[in-house]
Design a protein around this motif. Structure first.
Motif, mmCIF file in Angstrom:
data_model
loop_
_atom_site.group_PDB
_atom_site.id
_atom_site.type_symbol
_atom_site.label_atom_id
_atom_site.label_comp_id
_atom_site.label_asym_id
_atom_site.label_seq_id
_atom_site.Cartn_x
_atom_site.Cartn_y
_atom_site.Cartn_z
ATOM 1 N N LEU A 1 -14.413 36.037 3.704
ATOM 2 C CA LEU A 1 -14.748 35.696 5.378
ATOM 3 C C LEU A 1 -15.025 37.073 5.873
ATOM 4 O O LEU A 1 -14.294 38.078 5.786
ATOM 5 N N LYS B 1 -16.301 31.359 18.411
ATOM 6 C CA LYS B 1 -16.905 32.540 17.678
ATOM 7 C C LYS B 1 -18.010 31.677 16.634
ATOM 8 O O LYS B 1 -18.663 32.457 15.911
ATOM 9 N N THR C 1 -16.380 39.111 9.741
ATOM 10 C CA THR C 1 -16.436 38.648 11.191
ATOM 11 C C THR C 1 -17.188 39.616 11.838
ATOM 12 O O THR C 1 -17.432 40.867 11.303
ATOM 13 N N GLN D 1 -18.120 34.742 12.913
ATOM 14 C CA GLN D 1 -17.563 34.410 11.828
ATOM 15 C C GLN D 1 -18.247 33.647 10.605
ATOM 16 O O GLN D 1 -18.984 32.782 10.969
ATOM 17 N N PRO E 1 -17.931 29.995 13.997
ATOM 18 C CA PRO E 1 -17.987 30.033 12.380
ATOM 19 C C PRO E 1 -18.841 29.299 11.728
ATOM 20 O O PRO E 1 -19.394 27.953 12.162
#
Length: 270
Positions: A111, A256, A113, A93, A258
């Protein structure tokens, strides 16, 4: 947005709750970009009733040419190779905040991914309007310089005056996030710290946003957060509308890893 020729006279200090003022030296006490660059082009228009052009290759032609070359994973297009290489390989992310110019306090956030490494980065939310520091961006942030640090930083902890809206990030709810007074454009700061996400610039990753530890030294500033937008420039943080902060808190997943990738467009293109 700052008005040219008047910034120096528009630097009223933020008035912050006493407990928070003692802890922070960043956004609270010190200191339109292109759309999603990774978006795939839309599907080609389907020609109804069209016949294959004369001389079109038959099904055997593709086999004769051999298999197609594999497609490289999609990158975030506005990022240059240096910035891309700073994103950890394990991160899935990335919030990309692109400033309008090196000296602008307005930016855009998207954002991305990367759930399938073979596919690469995909836009997942945004673009969202954002604010950064009064005087724009810097490669070497210093306390009270009123610029936001450029770079790639982890997002590992959150908090706020309000209850968590549902987030996997460690979240600290505390009255220490109370803020009052006016911003650089005379706007009210009330509610700006209802939700915050600590940006891992000059701080201990995973610690509370209120942790005052500054590994690089106090002179390098700190307390750089994502927080609720109050309608004007910040002292160093990134601000997003309240509903976008809630959305971001729900989406970010510490599993993940981020990160935030932030800077003006030219800096991010390096």
């Amino acid at each position: 947005m700052p008005r040219s020729g008047s910034r120096a006279s528009r630097r009223p200090p933020y008035t912050v709750g006493a407990a928070l003022l003692l802890l922070l030296t960043g956004c609270a006490a010190a200191g339109t970009a292109p759309g999603p660059g990774g978006a795939a082009p839309g599907p080609a228009a389907v020609r109804t009733g069209a016949h294959a052009p004369t001389g079109a290759a038959g099904p055997g032609a593709a086999a004769a040419r051999g298999p197609a070359a594999p497609t490289a994973p999609r990158e975030i297009r506005m990022l240059g190779q240096t910035v891309r290489s700073a994103i950890p390989a394990e991160s899935r992310q990335a919030l990309v905040v692109t400033g309008n110019s090196p000296d602008s306090s307005e930016a855009t956030a998207v954002l991305y991914t990367r759930d399938d490494p073979a596919v690469g980065w995909q836009p997942a939310a945004g673009p969202w309007p954002a604010h950064n520091a009064l005087y724009g961006w810097t490669d070497e942030h210093r306390v009270n310089d009123l610029r936001t640090p450029i770079g790639v930083y982890g997002l590992t902890a959150a908090g706020g005056l309000l209850e968590a809206p549902g987030t996997e990030l460690p979240y600290v709810q505390s009255p220490a996030f109370t803020v009052s007074g006016e911003g650089f454009d005379g706007e009210s700061l009330e509610g700006a710290f209802d939700y915050v996400i600590a940006i891992d610039y000059n701080r201990v990753p995973g610690a509370s946003p209120l942790d005052p530890t500054r590994p690089l030294g106090e002179e390098r500033g700190g307390g750089i957060w994502l927080h609720v937008d109050h309608g004007g420039p910040t002292q160093g943080c990134i601000s997003l509308p309240a509903e976008r902060m809630e959305e971001l808190l729900r989406i970010l997943d510490p599993a993940k890893l981020p990160v935030i990738v932030m800077g003006d467009g030219a800096a991010l293109a390096r």
